[in-house]
Write an enzyme that holds these catalytic residues in place. Sequence first.
Site: not given
Length: 243
Positions: A29, A85
């Site tokens: 993440h 991301c």
Amino acid sequence: MTRSSSTTPVRTIHQNSLQFHVLTTFPGHGGQTEDIDGDEEDGYDEVIYPVDFRQAGHIVDDEMHFIMVKNLVPGVRLTAIFDSCHSGSALDLPYIYSTQGVLKEPNLAKEAGQGLLGIVSSYARGDLGGMASTAMGLFKKVTKGNDSYEANKRTKTSPGDVIMWSGSKDDQTSADASIAGQATGAMSWAFIGALRKNPQQSYVQLLNSIRDELQGKYSQKPQLSASHPIGKLHVGLQISALF
């Protein structure tokens, strides 16, 4: 991956290596946080989240650059893959390449046009918060974008050679996927698939191949960046190194 374990191996490489090719991957993440030292064109630092981030905190791109890039010794090549991301500039490398092999530079006129379009779109939806956020981001880019770019070219290189592949642009997310019943990152799947089909590609050719694998399935646009100009160098990675 914990916060401490994510940096220990690279510190060892700095101290002990003369000729070495290191591959590091982060399928996890990522996010963004406000830039406090003025080195980001858009006003935001990119971050990754280790498994213990709630206790130890996230890791900011400035810190990753200092640990993984800045102090590499000559003769060491680091290839980094960030399937997360907002990872376009996760290592703050100064040379970012287009799919044509051309170095990307700030295009303030284009940024201004896109920013104004975003403001109008937010206004039409009645999204005053989005309108204010877009306006602030546009102001930051227009007022210091080119200065940040030139400063990074002067200060963000390395005695070693660093190549980074990222799953998306800084303002995009990187998709999770389920391929053949297995959970994976879309960029990781595309990267391995493209390299399997043709192991002998230049870096720019591989960038195009990865995007071709994702086209029509995912909107993210993987990025290629480096600590030095890479010319027509070939990837030099073996598929076995990715497992």
